[in-house]
Design a protein around this motif. Structure first.
Motif, PDB file in Angstrom:
ATOM      1  N   ALA A  18      -4.440 -21.643  14.329  1.00 51.49           N
ATOM      2  CA  ALA A  18      -4.338 -20.204  14.533  1.00 51.49           C
ATOM      3  C   ALA A  18      -5.365 -19.780  15.576  1.00 51.49           C
ATOM      4  O   ALA A  18      -6.545 -20.149  15.478  1.00 51.49           O
ATOM      5  CB  ALA A  18      -4.582 -19.457  13.232  1.00 51.49           C
ATOM      6  N   LEU A  19      -4.914 -19.035  16.575  1.00 47.04           N
ATOM      7  CA  LEU A  19      -5.798 -18.512  17.617  1.00 47.04           C
ATOM      8  C   LEU A  19      -6.003 -17.022  17.380  1.00 47.04           C
ATOM      9  O   LEU A  19      -5.038 -16.252  17.366  1.00 47.04           O
ATOM     10  CB  LEU A  19      -5.193 -18.733  19.006  1.00 47.04           C
ATOM     11  N   VAL A  20      -7.254 -16.643  17.200  1.00 45.38           N
ATOM     12  CA  VAL A  20      -7.611 -15.244  17.005  1.00 45.38           C
ATOM     13  C   VAL A  20      -8.468 -14.832  18.201  1.00 45.38           C
ATOM     14  O   VAL A  20      -9.547 -15.380  18.414  1.00 45.38           O
ATOM     15  CB  VAL A  20      -8.379 -15.035  15.691  1.00 45.38           C
ATOM     16  N   ARG A  21      -7.946 -13.889  18.953  1.00 46.80           N
ATOM     17  CA  ARG A  21      -8.599 -13.511  20.205  1.00 46.80           C
ATOM     18  C   ARG A  21      -9.095 -12.073  20.117  1.00 46.80           C
ATOM     19  O   ARG A  21      -8.359 -11.184  19.678  1.00 46.80           O
ATOM     20  CB  ARG A  21      -7.603 -13.649  21.353  1.00 46.80           C
ATOM     21  N   LEU A  22     -10.339 -11.843  20.557  1.00 44.73           N
ATOM     22  CA  LEU A  22     -10.901 -10.494  20.643  1.00 44.73           C
ATOM     23  C   LEU A  22     -11.167 -10.183  22.102  1.00 44.73           C
ATOM     24  O   LEU A  22     -11.937 -10.889  22.766  1.00 44.73           O
ATOM     25  CB  LEU A  22     -12.197 -10.382  19.836  1.00 44.73           C
ATOM     26  N   ASP A  23     -10.530  -9.124  22.606  1.00 37.87           N
ATOM     27  CA  ASP A  23     -10.725  -8.712  23.992  1.00 37.87           C
ATOM     28  C   ASP A  23     -10.524  -7.201  24.069  1.00 37.87           C
ATOM     29  O   ASP A  23      -9.403  -6.703  24.073  1.00 37.87           O
ATOM     30  CB  ASP A  23      -9.745  -9.437  24.915  1.00 37.87           C
ATOM     31  N   ASP A  24     -11.646  -6.481  24.111  1.00 39.07           N
ATOM     32  CA  ASP A  24     -11.564  -5.024  24.200  1.00 39.07           C
ATOM     33  C   ASP A  24     -11.726  -4.526  25.637  1.00 39.07           C
ATOM     34  O   ASP A  24     -11.816  -3.321  25.883  1.00 39.07           O
ATOM     35  CB  ASP A  24     -12.596  -4.355  23.287  1.00 39.07           C
ATOM     36  N   GLY A  25     -11.771  -5.475  26.587  1.00 38.98           N
ATOM     37  CA  GLY A  25     -11.924  -5.102  27.986  1.00 38.98           C
ATOM     38  C   GLY A  25     -13.340  -4.715  28.359  1.00 38.98           C
ATOM     39  O   GLY A  25     -13.609  -4.404  29.527  1.00 38.98           O
ATOM     40  N   LYS A  26     -14.260  -4.771  27.394  1.00 41.17           N
ATOM     41  CA  LYS A  26     -15.647  -4.360  27.647  1.00 41.17           C
ATOM     42  C   LYS A  26     -16.595  -5.437  27.132  1.00 41.17           C
ATOM     43  O   LYS A  26     -16.682  -6.507  27.722  1.00 41.17           O
ATOM     44  CB  LYS A  26     -15.912  -3.004  26.980  1.00 41.17           C
ATOM     45  N   VAL A  27     -17.270  -5.183  26.000  1.00 42.72           N
ATOM     46  CA  VAL A  27     -18.280  -6.126  25.505  1.00 42.72           C
ATOM     47  C   VAL A  27     -17.920  -6.690  24.131  1.00 42.72           C
ATOM     48  O   VAL A  27     -18.748  -7.317  23.475  1.00 42.72           O
ATOM     49  CB  VAL A  27     -19.683  -5.481  25.457  1.00 42.72           C
ATOM     50  N   ASN A  28     -16.676  -6.479  23.706  1.00 45.41           N
ATOM     51  CA  ASN A  28     -16.219  -6.985  22.404  1.00 45.41           C
ATOM     52  C   ASN A  28     -17.120  -6.521  21.254  1.00 45.41           C
ATOM     53  O   ASN A  28     -17.569  -7.309  20.418  1.00 45.41           O
ATOM     54  CB  ASN A  28     -16.115  -8.510  22.420  1.00 45.41           C
ATOM     55  N   ALA A  29     -17.369  -5.209  21.237  1.00 40.48           N
ATOM     56  CA  ALA A  29     -18.183  -4.635  20.163  1.00 40.48           C
ATOM     57  C   ALA A  29     -17.405  -4.648  18.851  1.00 40.48           C
ATOM     58  O   ALA A  29     -16.187  -4.457  18.820  1.00 40.48           O
ATOM     59  CB  ALA A  29     -18.576  -3.209  20.524  1.00 40.48           C
TER      60      ALA A  29
END
Length: 238
Positions: A18-29
């Motif tokens: 399972a791939l869980v990706r976090l990308d908020d386009g900034k600093v991944n707060a």
């Protein structure tokens, strides 16, 4: 097959991984919404996969808790701290292996996130990794210090916790935040290869049982500290 859980967290499977990706386009707060979405991804992974890979955005794994929430008042800060620690403790005891693809900066709660994972593969980029709380006027709670003592190199615990030492990815591998460092273009593939090897090579029942042997006592200690840590948690202003 890929399916978004909630922006900026996405979930997909690749075979037994399972791939869980976090990308908020900034600093991944990390906010309450992000933490909830990460829990939802872990719920699915627990049912659908044998290994989880958690991936940051290019240049940043996570810069920690959302500062607007942390600075909104004592109760707001305490609520977010507790939500984050509950997530990290879940990862620390997760019944299947968790591999982190550290794509760049990992500060404060981002570094705690790394310490909660089993295998941490970092991108060899110009990034800072570590617990910077003392540098910004915060006392690290005992629960975080306990996790650091368990997961960091004993040679680096004092500098990491007390002196707020920040590390490059290469030196973070020596300190214990990472396990190895690869070129940035290879970090995701390396994490996936590591995960595939774990999925094929481990008995998950034996893994889960042995995890409780090795981490259960530490997790129990952290749980016993968390109520008090949450009540006393404050955000530094200097």
């Amino acid at each position: 097959m890929s399916q978004a859980i909630s922006t900026p967290v996405s979930y997909e499977t690749a075979g037994e991984v399972a791939l869980v990706r976090l990308d908020d386009g900034k600093v991944n707060a990390l906010s309450h919404e992000v933490i909830t979405a990460l829990h939802q991804a872990l719920d699915r992974a627990e049912q659908e996969a044998k290994v989880v890979v958690m991936i940051g955005r290019p240049g940043t794994f996570s810069a920690g808790f959302n500062l607007k929430i942390m600075q909104a008042g004592p109760e707001s800060a305490r609520d977010l701290f507790r939500a984050g620690m509950d997530l990290f403790l879940r990862l620390y005891e997760f019944p299947i292996p968790v591999v982190a693809a550290c794509t760049g900066h990992a500060l404060a709660a981002g570094a705690i996130w790394l310490m909660s994972c089993d295998v941490r593969i970092g991108a060899d980029v110009d990034a800072k990794i570590g617990l910077n709380e003392v540098a910004i006027g915060m006392v690290l709670p005992p629960s975080v210090v306990t996790l650091a003592r368990d997961r960091l190199s004993v040679r680096h615990v004092q500098a990491s916790v007390l002196l707020a030492r920040l590390f490059s990815p290469a030196s973070a591998a020596d300190a214990g935040y990472l396990d190895r460092v690869v070129p940035p273009e290879d970090v995701e593939d390396a994490a996936l290869a590591e995960a595939a090897g774990l999925a094929e090579g481990l008995s998950l029942a034996a893994f889960a049982g042995t995890r409780q042997v090795i981490r259960g006592p530490v997790a129990q200690s952290i749980r016993q500290m968390l109520d008090g840590d949450t009540r006393s948690f404050t955000v530094g202003l200097s």
